[in-house]
Scaffold this motif. Structure first.
Motif, PDB file in Angstrom:
ATOM      1  N   THR A 171     107.922 128.628  59.254  1.00  0.00           N
ATOM      2  CA  THR A 171     107.921 127.319  59.891  1.00  0.00           C
ATOM      3  C   THR A 171     107.118 126.315  59.065  1.00  0.00           C
ATOM      4  OG1 THR A 171     106.202 128.162  61.369  1.00  0.00           O
ATOM      5  CG2 THR A 171     108.426 128.007  62.270  1.00  0.00           C
ATOM      6  N   GLN A 172     106.075 126.772  58.396  1.00  0.00           N
ATOM      7  CA  GLN A 172     105.331 125.869  57.516  1.00  0.00           C
ATOM      8  C   GLN A 172     106.187 125.498  56.306  1.00  0.00           C
ATOM      9  OE1 GLN A 172     101.879 127.166  55.234  1.00  0.00           O
ATOM     10  NE2 GLN A 172     100.757 125.422  56.091  1.00  0.00           N
ATOM     11  N   LEU A 173     106.923 126.461  55.791  1.00  0.00           N
ATOM     12  CA  LEU A 173     107.842 126.169  54.693  1.00  0.00           C
ATOM     13  C   LEU A 173     108.930 125.198  55.140  1.00  0.00           C
ATOM     14  CD1 LEU A 173     108.177 129.760  53.198  1.00  0.00           C
ATOM     15  CD2 LEU A 173     106.807 127.864  52.309  1.00  0.00           C
ATOM     16  N   LEU A 174     109.411 125.356  56.367  1.00  0.00           N
ATOM     17  CA  LEU A 174     110.399 124.423  56.919  1.00  0.00           C
ATOM     18  C   LEU A 174     109.811 123.019  57.008  1.00  0.00           C
ATOM     19  CD1 LEU A 174     113.144 123.793  58.213  1.00  0.00           C
ATOM     20  CD2 LEU A 174     112.184 124.549  60.404  1.00  0.00           C
ATOM     21  N   ALA A 175     108.549 122.906  57.434  1.00  0.00           N
ATOM     22  CA  ALA A 175     107.895 121.595  57.507  1.00  0.00           C
ATOM     23  C   ALA A 175     107.853 120.935  56.132  1.00  0.00           C
ATOM     24  CB  ALA A 175     106.480 121.740  58.068  1.00  0.00           C
ATOM     25  N   MET A 176     107.500 121.731  55.112  1.00  0.00           N
ATOM     26  CA  MET A 176     107.457 121.192  53.753  1.00  0.00           C
ATOM     27  C   MET A 176     108.841 120.753  53.272  1.00  0.00           C
ATOM     28  SD  MET A 176     104.863 123.641  51.687  1.00  0.00           S
ATOM     29  CE  MET A 176     103.324 124.171  52.398  1.00  0.00           C
TER      30      MET A 176
ATOM     31  N   ARG B  97     100.330 123.850  45.964  1.00  0.00           N
ATOM     32  CA  ARG B  97      99.776 124.198  44.654  1.00  0.00           C
ATOM     33  C   ARG B  97      98.282 124.461  44.719  1.00  0.00           C
ATOM     34  NH1 ARG B  97     103.205 119.945  42.613  1.00  0.00           N
ATOM     35  NH2 ARG B  97     101.414 118.565  42.715  1.00  0.00           N
ATOM     36  N   ARG B  98      97.550 123.858  45.674  1.00  0.00           N
ATOM     37  CA  ARG B  98      96.088 123.947  45.708  1.00  0.00           C
ATOM     38  C   ARG B  98      95.536 125.017  46.646  1.00  0.00           C
ATOM     39  NH1 ARG B  98      96.606 118.297  44.789  1.00  0.00           N
ATOM     40  NH2 ARG B  98      95.560 117.757  42.855  1.00  0.00           N
ATOM     41  N   VAL B  99      96.231 125.304  47.740  1.00  0.00           N
ATOM     42  CA  VAL B  99      95.730 126.252  48.734  1.00  0.00           C
ATOM     43  C   VAL B  99      96.186 127.658  48.352  1.00  0.00           C
ATOM     44  CG1 VAL B  99      95.815 126.947  51.156  1.00  0.00           C
ATOM     45  CG2 VAL B  99      95.750 124.532  50.570  1.00  0.00           C
ATOM     46  N   PRO B 100      95.252 128.582  48.152  1.00  0.00           N
ATOM     47  CA  PRO B 100      95.654 129.958  47.839  1.00  0.00           C
ATOM     48  C   PRO B 100      96.224 130.645  49.091  1.00  0.00           C
ATOM     49  CG  PRO B 100      93.270 129.795  47.994  1.00  0.00           C
ATOM     50  CD  PRO B 100      93.816 128.404  48.162  1.00  0.00           C
ATOM     51  N   MET B 101      97.541 130.634  49.209  1.00  0.00           N
ATOM     52  CA  MET B 101      98.198 131.170  50.403  1.00  0.00           C
ATOM     53  C   MET B 101      97.849 132.638  50.651  1.00  0.00           C
ATOM     54  SD  MET B 101      99.779 128.846  51.954  1.00  0.00           S
ATOM     55  CE  MET B 101     100.247 127.166  51.629  1.00  0.00           C
ATOM     56  N   ARG B 102      97.720 133.409  49.598  1.00  0.00           N
ATOM     57  CA  ARG B 102      97.412 134.832  49.780  1.00  0.00           C
ATOM     58  C   ARG B 102      96.043 135.010  50.434  1.00  0.00           C
ATOM     59  NH1 ARG B 102     100.426 138.855  51.010  1.00  0.00           N
ATOM     60  NH2 ARG B 102      99.645 140.810  50.237  1.00  0.00           N
TER      61      ARG B 102
ATOM     62  N   MET C 192      99.580 122.738  64.527  1.00  0.00           N
ATOM     63  CA  MET C 192      99.468 121.369  63.995  1.00  0.00           C
ATOM     64  C   MET C 192      98.477 121.316  62.832  1.00  0.00           C
ATOM     65  SD  MET C 192     101.824 120.154  65.765  1.00  0.00           S
ATOM     66  CE  MET C 192     101.844 118.468  65.210  1.00  0.00           C
ATOM     67  N   ILE C 193      97.389 122.080  62.924  1.00  0.00           N
ATOM     68  CA  ILE C 193      96.412 122.131  61.823  1.00  0.00           C
ATOM     69  C   ILE C 193      97.088 122.636  60.549  1.00  0.00           C
ATOM     70  CG2 ILE C 193      94.395 123.421  60.970  1.00  0.00           C
ATOM     71  CD1 ILE C 193      93.255 123.166  63.864  1.00  0.00           C
ATOM     72  N   ALA C 194      97.975 123.607  60.693  1.00  0.00           N
ATOM     73  CA  ALA C 194      98.656 124.172  59.529  1.00  0.00           C
ATOM     74  C   ALA C 194      99.824 123.318  59.058  1.00  0.00           C
ATOM     75  CB  ALA C 194      99.145 125.582  59.858  1.00  0.00           C
ATOM     76  N   ASN C 195     100.546 122.691  59.976  1.00  0.00           N
ATOM     77  CA  ASN C 195     101.788 122.020  59.604  1.00  0.00           C
ATOM     78  C   ASN C 195     101.669 120.534  59.304  1.00  0.00           C
ATOM     79  OD1 ASN C 195     103.850 124.089  59.550  1.00  0.00           O
ATOM     80  ND2 ASN C 195     103.359 124.381  61.701  1.00  0.00           N
ATOM     81  N   VAL C 196     100.744 119.832  59.930  1.00  0.00           N
ATOM     82  CA  VAL C 196     100.623 118.399  59.634  1.00  0.00           C
ATOM     83  C   VAL C 196     100.267 118.169  58.163  1.00  0.00           C
ATOM     84  CG1 VAL C 196      99.315 116.281  60.129  1.00  0.00           C
ATOM     85  CG2 VAL C 196     100.243 117.654  62.007  1.00  0.00           C
ATOM     86  N   PRO C 197      99.277 118.884  57.605  1.00  0.00           N
ATOM     87  CA  PRO C 197      99.034 118.704  56.167  1.00  0.00           C
ATOM     88  C   PRO C 197     100.251 119.105  55.318  1.00  0.00           C
ATOM     89  CG  PRO C 197      97.161 119.771  57.184  1.00  0.00           C
ATOM     90  CD  PRO C 197      98.256 119.740  58.209  1.00  0.00           C
ATOM     91  N   ALA C 198     100.994 120.119  55.765  1.00  0.00           N
ATOM     92  CA  ALA C 198     102.191 120.524  55.034  1.00  0.00           C
ATOM     93  C   ALA C 198     103.217 119.396  55.006  1.00  0.00           C
ATOM     94  CB  ALA C 198     102.797 121.781  55.662  1.00  0.00           C
ATOM     95  N   VAL C 199     103.330 118.671  56.117  1.00  0.00           N
ATOM     96  CA  VAL C 199     104.263 117.541  56.175  1.00  0.00           C
ATOM     97  C   VAL C 199     103.736 116.377  55.338  1.00  0.00           C
ATOM     98  CG1 VAL C 199     105.270 115.777  57.696  1.00  0.00           C
ATOM     99  CG2 VAL C 199     105.220 118.168  58.423  1.00  0.00           C
ATOM    100  N   LEU C 200     102.444 116.088  55.455  1.00  0.00           N
ATOM    101  CA  LEU C 200     101.886 114.923  54.774  1.00  0.00           C
ATOM    102  C   LEU C 200     101.679 115.128  53.275  1.00  0.00           C
ATOM    103  CD1 LEU C 200      99.262 113.791  57.432  1.00  0.00           C
ATOM    104  CD2 LEU C 200     101.554 112.859  57.034  1.00  0.00           C
ATOM    105  N   PHE C 201     101.302 116.338  52.893  1.00  0.00           N
ATOM    106  CA  PHE C 201     100.937 116.568  51.495  1.00  0.00           C
ATOM    107  C   PHE C 201     101.836 117.565  50.787  1.00  0.00           C
ATOM    108  CE2 PHE C 201      96.989 115.600  53.865  1.00  0.00           C
ATOM    109  CZ  PHE C 201      96.813 114.308  53.394  1.00  0.00           C
ATOM    110  N   GLY C 202     102.686 118.242  51.560  1.00  0.00           N
ATOM    111  CA  GLY C 202     103.707 119.142  51.059  1.00  0.00           C
ATOM    112  C   GLY C 202     103.422 119.917  49.794  1.00  0.00           C
ATOM    113  N   GLU C 203     104.091 119.518  48.734  1.00  0.00           N
ATOM    114  CA  GLU C 203     104.051 120.276  47.493  1.00  0.00           C
ATOM    115  C   GLU C 203     102.662 120.307  46.865  1.00  0.00           C
ATOM    116  OE1 GLU C 203     106.123 119.978  43.179  1.00  0.00           O
ATOM    117  OE2 GLU C 203     107.355 119.476  44.920  1.00  0.00           O
TER     118      GLU C 203
END
Length: 192
Positions: free
Chosen positions: A20-25, A161-166, A146-157
Protein backbone atom coordinates in the motif's frame (compact mmCIF):
# COMPACT_ATOMS: atom_id res chain seq x y z
CA UNK A 1 -3.08 5.57 25.57
CA UNK A 2 -1.14 2.28 25.38
CA UNK A 3 -3.62 1.01 22.78
CA UNK A 4 -3.24 4.12 20.62
CA UNK A 5 0.56 4.22 20.89
CA UNK A 6 1.05 0.49 20.28
CA UNK A 7 -1.34 0.46 17.32
CA UNK A 8 0.29 3.53 15.77
CA UNK A 9 3.86 2.29 16.17
CA UNK A 10 3.20 -1.24 14.93
CA UNK A 11 1.31 -0.19 11.82
CA UNK A 12 3.61 2.74 10.94
CA UNK A 13 6.62 0.45 10.97
CA UNK A 14 4.85 -2.51 9.34
CA UNK A 15 3.71 -0.24 6.50
CA UNK A 16 7.28 0.65 5.51
CA UNK A 17 7.90 -0.98 2.14
CA UNK A 18 4.40 -2.51 2.14
CA UNK A 19 2.41 -2.74 -1.09
CA UNK A 20 0.00 0.00 0.00
CA UNK A 21 2.93 2.35 0.59
CA UNK A 22 4.27 1.44 -2.84
CA UNK A 23 0.80 2.13 -4.26
CA UNK A 24 0.84 5.57 -2.59
CA UNK A 25 4.19 6.32 -4.23
CA UNK A 26 2.97 5.14 -7.62
CA UNK A 27 -0.21 7.21 -7.47
CA UNK A 28 1.71 10.29 -6.33
CA UNK A 29 4.33 9.90 -9.05
CA UNK A 30 1.73 9.32 -11.73
CA UNK A 31 -0.86 11.97 -10.86
CA UNK A 32 1.07 14.55 -8.76
CA UNK A 33 -2.08 15.54 -6.85
CA UNK A 34 -1.36 14.71 -3.19
CA UNK A 35 -4.55 15.97 -1.50
CA UNK A 36 -7.07 13.57 -3.11
CA UNK A 37 -4.60 10.70 -2.72
CA UNK A 38 -4.04 11.42 0.99
CA UNK A 39 -7.79 11.83 1.61
CA UNK A 40 -8.48 8.56 -0.25
CA UNK A 41 -5.89 6.74 1.87
CA UNK A 42 -7.43 8.19 5.04
CA UNK A 43 -10.97 7.18 4.11
CA UNK A 44 -9.99 3.68 3.00
CA UNK A 45 -7.87 3.08 6.09
CA UNK A 46 -10.56 4.30 8.50
CA UNK A 47 -13.15 1.97 6.95
CA UNK A 48 -10.86 -1.03 6.54
CA UNK A 49 -9.20 -0.81 9.94
CA UNK A 50 -12.44 -0.13 11.81
CA UNK A 51 -13.90 -3.31 10.35
CA UNK A 52 -10.68 -5.24 11.09
CA UNK A 53 -10.56 -4.01 14.71
CA UNK A 54 -14.25 -4.86 15.09
CA UNK A 55 -13.64 -8.40 13.83
CA UNK A 56 -10.69 -8.82 16.17
CA UNK A 57 -12.63 -7.48 19.15
CA UNK A 58 -15.67 -9.62 18.34
CA UNK A 59 -13.62 -12.79 18.04
CA UNK A 60 -11.77 -12.01 21.28
CA UNK A 61 -15.07 -11.43 23.05
CA UNK A 62 -16.38 -14.82 21.96
CA UNK A 63 -13.22 -16.75 22.70
CA UNK A 64 -11.80 -15.84 26.11
CA UNK A 65 -10.08 -19.18 26.63
CA UNK A 66 -6.30 -19.16 27.17
CA UNK A 67 -5.68 -21.01 23.90
CA UNK A 68 -7.14 -18.06 21.99
CA UNK A 69 -4.90 -15.60 23.82
CA UNK A 70 -1.93 -17.78 22.91
CA UNK A 71 -3.14 -17.76 19.30
CA UNK A 72 -3.26 -13.94 19.32
CA UNK A 73 0.25 -13.82 20.83
CA UNK A 74 1.52 -16.27 18.22
CA UNK A 75 -0.13 -14.19 15.48
CA UNK A 76 2.01 -11.23 16.57
CA UNK A 77 5.11 -13.43 16.36
CA UNK A 78 4.02 -14.63 12.90
CA UNK A 79 3.53 -10.97 11.91
CA UNK A 80 7.15 -10.37 12.94
CA UNK A 81 8.28 -12.97 10.41
CA UNK A 82 5.84 -11.76 7.72
CA UNK A 83 7.06 -8.19 8.13
CA UNK A 84 10.53 -9.28 7.03
CA UNK A 85 9.15 -10.37 3.64
CA UNK A 86 9.15 -7.27 1.40
CA UNK A 87 6.13 -6.50 -0.76
CA UNK A 88 6.35 -5.46 -4.38
CA UNK A 89 4.11 -4.15 -7.09
CA UNK A 90 4.68 -5.22 -10.67
CA UNK A 91 6.50 -2.26 -12.15
CA UNK A 92 5.59 -3.30 -15.69
CA UNK A 93 1.86 -3.34 -15.03
CA UNK A 94 0.24 -0.15 -16.31
CA UNK A 95 -1.64 2.04 -13.88
CA UNK A 96 -5.28 2.39 -14.80
CA UNK A 97 -6.52 5.90 -15.33
CA UNK A 98 -8.65 7.27 -12.51
CA UNK A 99 -12.31 6.48 -12.77
CA UNK A 100 -14.83 9.12 -13.71
CA UNK A 101 -15.38 9.59 -9.99
CA UNK A 102 -11.86 11.00 -9.76
CA UNK A 103 -8.56 10.38 -8.08
CA UNK A 104 -10.04 10.43 -4.54
CA UNK A 105 -12.48 7.60 -5.26
CA UNK A 106 -9.85 5.68 -7.24
CA UNK A 107 -7.44 5.91 -4.30
CA UNK A 108 -10.18 5.08 -1.78
CA UNK A 109 -11.25 1.93 -3.60
CA UNK A 110 -7.72 0.84 -4.52
CA UNK A 111 -6.42 1.23 -0.95
CA UNK A 112 -9.43 -0.47 0.60
CA UNK A 113 -9.03 -3.48 -1.71
CA UNK A 114 -5.23 -3.68 -1.56
CA UNK A 115 -5.36 -3.52 2.25
CA UNK A 116 -7.58 -6.64 2.39
CA UNK A 117 -5.54 -9.44 3.93
CA UNK A 118 -2.48 -7.19 4.11
CA UNK A 119 -0.01 -7.26 7.02
CA UNK A 120 -1.43 -4.09 8.52
CA UNK A 121 -5.01 -5.32 8.30
CA UNK A 122 -4.09 -8.63 9.94
CA UNK A 123 -2.20 -6.67 12.60
CA UNK A 124 -5.31 -4.53 13.17
CA UNK A 125 -7.42 -7.66 13.68
CA UNK A 126 -4.87 -8.91 16.23
CA UNK A 127 -4.75 -5.50 17.95
CA UNK A 128 -8.56 -5.44 18.09
CA UNK A 129 -8.44 -8.85 19.77
CA UNK A 130 -5.69 -7.76 22.18
CA UNK A 131 -7.15 -4.40 23.24
CA UNK A 132 -10.80 -3.75 24.07
CA UNK A 133 -11.03 -0.27 22.58
CA UNK A 134 -11.97 -0.55 18.90
CA UNK A 135 -11.90 3.21 18.35
CA UNK A 136 -8.41 3.58 19.85
CA UNK A 137 -7.13 0.67 17.74
CA UNK A 138 -8.71 2.18 14.61
CA UNK A 139 -7.35 5.63 15.41
CA UNK A 140 -3.89 4.26 16.14
CA UNK A 141 -3.65 2.02 13.09
CA UNK A 142 -5.01 4.79 10.86
CA UNK A 143 -2.51 7.24 12.32
CA UNK A 144 0.25 4.70 11.69
CA UNK A 145 -0.85 4.30 8.07
CA UNK A 146 -0.89 8.07 7.60
CA UNK A 147 2.55 8.47 9.22
CA UNK A 148 3.92 5.96 6.70
CA UNK A 149 1.95 6.99 3.62
CA UNK A 150 1.69 10.78 3.71
CA UNK A 151 5.48 11.22 3.35
CA UNK A 152 5.38 8.56 0.61
CA UNK A 153 2.80 10.65 -1.26
CA UNK A 154 4.55 13.97 -0.65
CA UNK A 155 8.16 12.92 -1.11
CA UNK A 156 7.81 9.63 -2.99
CA UNK A 157 10.96 8.67 -4.80
CA UNK A 158 13.33 10.89 -2.77
CA UNK A 159 12.09 9.23 0.45
CA UNK A 160 12.56 5.73 -0.97
CA UNK A 161 16.21 6.51 -1.73
CA UNK A 162 16.96 7.86 1.79
CA UNK A 163 15.01 5.61 4.18
CA UNK A 164 16.61 2.18 4.71
CA UNK A 165 13.48 0.06 4.20
CA UNK A 166 15.16 -3.11 5.44
CA UNK A 167 15.98 -1.44 8.76
CA UNK A 168 12.35 -0.32 9.08
CA UNK A 169 11.17 -3.85 8.37
CA UNK A 170 13.47 -5.21 11.10
CA UNK A 171 12.16 -2.56 13.51
CA UNK A 172 8.55 -3.51 12.79
CA UNK A 173 9.39 -7.21 13.14
CA UNK A 174 11.05 -6.55 16.50
CA UNK A 175 7.94 -4.72 17.77
CA UNK A 176 5.60 -7.52 16.69
CA UNK A 177 7.89 -10.12 18.24
CA UNK A 178 8.18 -8.17 21.50
CA UNK A 179 4.40 -7.78 21.79
CA UNK A 180 3.83 -11.50 21.10
CA UNK A 181 6.46 -12.58 23.62
CA UNK A 182 5.10 -10.11 26.19
CA UNK A 183 1.61 -11.60 25.81
CA UNK A 184 2.97 -15.14 26.24
CA UNK A 185 4.93 -14.04 29.32
CA UNK A 186 1.72 -12.58 30.77
CA UNK A 187 -0.25 -15.75 30.03
CA UNK A 188 2.37 -18.02 31.61
CA UNK A 189 2.63 -15.83 34.69
CA UNK A 190 6.21 -14.69 34.07
CA UNK A 191 4.94 -11.08 34.06
CA UNK A 192 2.09 -9.88 36.23
Amino acid sequence: METLFTSTALVALAEMGDKTQLLAMLLAARYRRPVPIILGILGATLANHFLAALVGHSVAGLLKQPWFRYAVALSFIAMAAWTLVPDSIDGDAPLAAPSRAGLFVTTLVAFFLVEMGDKTQVATVALGARFGNILAVTAGTTLGMMIANVPAVLFGEALARRVPMRAMQFGAAALFLALGLYMIAQLTGLIA
